[in-house]
Design a protein around this motif. Structure first.
Motif, short mmCIF file in Angstrom:
data_model
loop_
_atom_site.label_atom_id
_atom_site.label_comp_id
_atom_site.label_asym_id
_atom_site.label_seq_id
_atom_site.Cartn_x
_atom_site.Cartn_y
_atom_site.Cartn_z
N LEU A 21 -11.59 -7.79 1.24
CA LEU A 21 -10.38 -7.08 1.66
C LEU A 21 -10.29 -6.97 3.18
CD1 LEU A 21 -10.36 -4.27 -1.06
CD2 LEU A 21 -8.72 -6.16 -0.86
N GLU A 22 -11.42 -6.70 3.82
CA GLU A 22 -11.42 -6.62 5.28
C GLU A 22 -11.16 -7.99 5.91
OE1 GLU A 22 -11.49 -4.14 7.28
OE2 GLU A 22 -11.96 -2.48 5.92
N ALA A 25 -7.46 -8.69 5.75
CA ALA A 25 -6.72 -7.99 6.81
C ALA A 25 -6.78 -8.78 8.12
CB ALA A 25 -7.30 -6.59 7.00
N ALA A 147 -11.44 3.20 2.82
CA ALA A 147 -10.35 2.21 2.83
C ALA A 147 -9.06 2.79 3.40
CB ALA A 147 -10.11 1.69 1.42
N LEU A 150 -7.02 0.52 5.63
CA LEU A 150 -6.27 -0.48 4.88
C LEU A 150 -5.06 0.15 4.19
CD1 LEU A 150 -8.98 -2.72 3.12
CD2 LEU A 150 -7.35 -3.41 4.88
N LEU A 155 -2.06 -4.48 2.92
CA LEU A 155 -2.01 -5.94 2.98
C LEU A 155 -0.70 -6.45 2.39
CD1 LEU A 155 -5.62 -6.63 1.63
CD2 LEU A 155 -4.90 -6.76 4.02
N LEU A 183 -3.52 -0.50 -1.49
CA LEU A 183 -4.03 -1.33 -0.40
C LEU A 183 -3.21 -2.58 -0.16
CD1 LEU A 183 -7.87 -1.13 -1.17
CD2 LEU A 183 -6.45 0.42 0.18
N SER A 184 -2.16 -2.80 -0.97
CA SER A 184 -1.32 -3.98 -0.78
C SER A 184 0.12 -3.65 -1.16
CB SER A 184 -1.82 -5.14 -1.63
OG SER A 184 -0.96 -6.26 -1.50
#
Length: 252
Positions: A21-22, A25, A147, A150, A155, A183-184
């Motif tokens: 995930l990082e 990004a 997180a 994020l 994202l 997160l998205s």
């Protein structure tokens, strides 16, 4: 990881989900949008899963001493071939717990655990030590990871969660997507696997479903993946420190 001109694919399993995930990004900051496969966990779920595995209590705060003890004991049990719930093993596990618990600091706890492996493992103590230290580094960072950065800037990439069925305790505190939707901005796809994790034979089919035909065609001809292993420096340094030198090999 696979990166094309306008798209990328990332896959993370357990600790690797955070890394994937990082990385997504960072790739998005370069103008790419892709697909991230999250296997078995998420940043929200991982601390809960680790605490259950190591028999820790996140509700009351995770004491570092308790974390160290649990990790040394857990890894030592994993390293012992044929570890089970039989009485001889139970006696050994109790002695392991006592020895590790009495050690005052992290290096002493690792030493205590490694000493308890004497005569029970087919590999070197250096190998066992590397496993314990790498596990501690990964688990400690995973428990501390947040997180929120994020979540503040979600994202644009498509997140695909492939997970086993939620346990009773997990289902009570986690949504079906394990919190990945925050997160998205893209919809999260969730696939429930029977075996869970990379051992489930249906996982490749899930991955192939989200790859474009031309990329599958390329992949059928050559391996396009780039793989990353956390804490490789520990394993490599132990190999160089303890592997026989060139002259020694020639003498033998």
């Amino acid at each position: 990881m696979m990166v094309f001109k306008d798209h990328f694919y990332l896959l993370g399993h357990t600790f690797g989900v955070i890394v994937a995930l990082e990385m997504a990004a960072r790739l998005e900051k370069q103008g790419l949008v892709g697909t991230v496969f999250c296997v078995d966990t998420s940043p929200d779920a991982l601390p809960i899963q680790l605490s259950a595995l190591l028999q820790l209590s996140p509700d009351h705060g995770i004491d570092d001493q308790a974390l160290q003890n649990s990790i040394v004991e857990h890894i030592c049990k994993l390293l012992v071939d044929g570890y089970d719930s039989s009485e001889p093993m139970a006696v050994w596990a109790k002695e392991l717990q006592r020895a590790v618990g009495e050690a005052k600091d992290w290096p002493s706890k690792v030493d205590a655990g490694v000493r308890q492996l004497r005569g029970r493992v087919p590999h070197s103590f250096q190998y066992a030590r590397a496993h314990i230290e790498a596990a501690y580094a990964r688990i400690r960072e995973s428990l501390r990871y947040s997180a929120e950065a994020l979540a503040a800037q979600p994202l644009s990439s498509h997140l695909v969660l492939a997970r086993r069925a939620l346990q009773e305790g997990e289902a009570a505190v986690l949504p079906s997507d394990l919190g990945l939707s925050r997160l998205s901005s893209a919809p999260v796809s969730v696939h429930e696997l029977t075996a869970g994790g990379v051992d489930d034979l249906r996982l490749p089919a899930v991955i192939n479903k989200y790859m474009r035909p031309q990329e599958l065609e390329q992949f059928s001809k050559r391996d396009l993946r780039e793989s990353y292993l956390l804490c490789t420096d520990k394993y490599i340094s132990y190999f160089h420190d303890y592997a026989p030198g060139e002259n020694e090999v020639k003498k033998n």
